[in-house]
Design a protein around this motif. Structure first.
Motif, PDB file in Angstrom:
ATOM      1  N   GLN A 133       4.684  -4.816   0.455  1.00 45.25           N
ATOM      2  CA  GLN A 133       5.093  -3.556  -0.169  1.00 45.25           C
ATOM      3  C   GLN A 133       4.088  -3.154  -1.254  1.00 45.25           C
ATOM      4  O   GLN A 133       3.753  -1.992  -1.405  1.00 45.25           O
ATOM      5  N   PHE A 160       0.912  -4.018  -1.304  1.00 44.98           N
ATOM      6  CA  PHE A 160      -0.335  -3.643  -0.625  1.00 44.98           C
ATOM      7  C   PHE A 160      -0.269  -2.188  -0.157  1.00 44.98           C
ATOM      8  O   PHE A 160      -1.251  -1.453  -0.259  1.00 44.98           O
ATOM      9  N   PHE A 161       0.893  -1.772   0.335  1.00 45.75           N
ATOM     10  CA  PHE A 161       1.016  -0.422   0.874  1.00 45.75           C
ATOM     11  C   PHE A 161       1.427   0.604  -0.178  1.00 45.75           C
ATOM     12  O   PHE A 161       1.656   1.765   0.137  1.00 45.75           O
ATOM     13  N   ASN A 162       1.509   0.173  -1.419  1.00 49.12           N
ATOM     14  CA  ASN A 162       1.800   1.091  -2.518  1.00 49.12           C
ATOM     15  C   ASN A 162       0.461   1.580  -3.061  1.00 49.12           C
ATOM     16  O   ASN A 162      -0.255   0.826  -3.724  1.00 49.12           O
ATOM     17  N   ASP A 163       0.114   2.822  -2.767  1.00 45.82           N
ATOM     18  CA  ASP A 163      -1.247   3.271  -3.094  1.00 45.82           C
ATOM     19  C   ASP A 163      -1.483   3.458  -4.596  1.00 45.82           C
ATOM     20  O   ASP A 163      -2.579   3.798  -5.012  1.00 45.82           O
TER      21      ASP A 163
END
Lengths: 214, 214
Positions: A104, A106-109
């Motif tokens: 989560q 990692f995919f939180n920009d």
């Protein structure tokens, strides 16, 4: 010096617990300080911002996961790609609280991750434990298969194992019980992918484009 | 009745804009009401909670994406699997603001998604546009390849296209410019996967396990 490291560790542990219990947005720096028994200034000193803390937790999970794959690899003298893939999936599943949050993050920009994700001085750039997973691929595919093909097989398998794991953690999977979204079906799909990739990269009749990994 | 629908639409549009600008956690229901020019009571009437709004936006994106794949499919009489996969990737990339948020919502385990994701009365359960993507696979693989194999190819390709797209949106990709994380490398990997999967499911020499999709 040791005392300082302990404070830093306590801050990370407190954040990790709070972020997974109540969520990143809902956790205040004040609460982290209280749980870690430090003052606000020391959180600021070590991490500057809550987002940096998230990045730090990500790197810690990355390292833990790599170490788990090393331990796994050492447990047997020979691993088939399929067996090892199953173990990677089960490792994620067993420690889902830790590792799901890592994905989560990692995919939180909004989180500032370093371009060298392993967090150490090596130039390795790839998924956590990727070098170890690659050894399993190497042992099984031998030296006649080109390096980039083996690297591609490793990364594609890794991504798909993570995908299967992550989908199982979604609310959608939870309310779809009894459906195709379960461990057994996930493992069958991973196994099928192993077979197709291994057969594909060994088959000179298939036109594959060389992919680069930096 | 029409007036009610308009208010509902305005609430959804306002939420969508605010969630992507300032984030879900940081957006208050009060701000949504203000932006949508409705009162708090009507948000409560239509959606009960902010999380339901997120689920509604997800379903809307799901539907939009399905319709885009339908339009795409109609644009040519024949599509190779590789060509269509490239177009799906580029569609995601062109409308990344919309679709990236949909995947973030999907992977947020707090959002109450219905088990029938397409949101209509059909019993279809699969990725958005999956039925259309499946037609391309069917046209290319023919009737001699078993149904579950074609369904598996479609879903595996879909997942990997989404993975490639999502990774490109991460902060990690942004700071790794010049590295392997770019559209061209993504498309090569997708193309390689097409070739391996197609060759694999047609090859009776490979032992694949039948996977179920409900």
């Amino acid at each position: 010096m040791e005392k300082k490291e302990t404070a830093k560790t306590r801050i990370i542990e407190a954040s990790r617990a709070l972020f997974s219990e109540v969520g990143f947005e809902s956790t205040s720096v004040r609460e982290i300080a209280k749980k870690a028994s430090v003052n606000l200034a020391s959180i600021n000193y070590y991490f500057k911002s809550k987002k940096n803390l998230l990045a730090e937790i990500f790197l810690l999970n990355f390292k833990t996961f790599s170490e788990c794959l090393d331990d796994l690899y050492e447990r047997r003298t020979t691993w088939t790609i399929e067996e090892f893939s199953t173990e990677v999936f089960d490792l994620l599943d067993r420690r889902k609280e830790e590792f799901y949050s890592a994905f989560q993050i990692f995919f939180n920009d909004g989180v500032p991750l370093p371009s060298n994700l392993s967090g150490d001085s090596s130039s390795y750039s790839g998924p956590p434990g990727g070098e170890t997973f690659k050894k399993v691929i190497d042992n099984n595919l031998g030296t006649t298969v080109e390096e980039w093909r083996k690297e591609w097989v490793m990364r594609t398998l890794f991504n798909n194992i993570v995908w299967e794991f992550v989908v199982l953690q979604t609310n959608y999977a939870k309310i779809s019980e009894g459906s195709e979204i379960n461990r057994k079906e996930s493992l069958k799909r991973i196994s099928n992918l192993c077979h197709c990739l291994v057969s594909g990269v060994k088959n000179d009749g298939i036109n594959l484009s060389e992919v680069r990994y930096s």
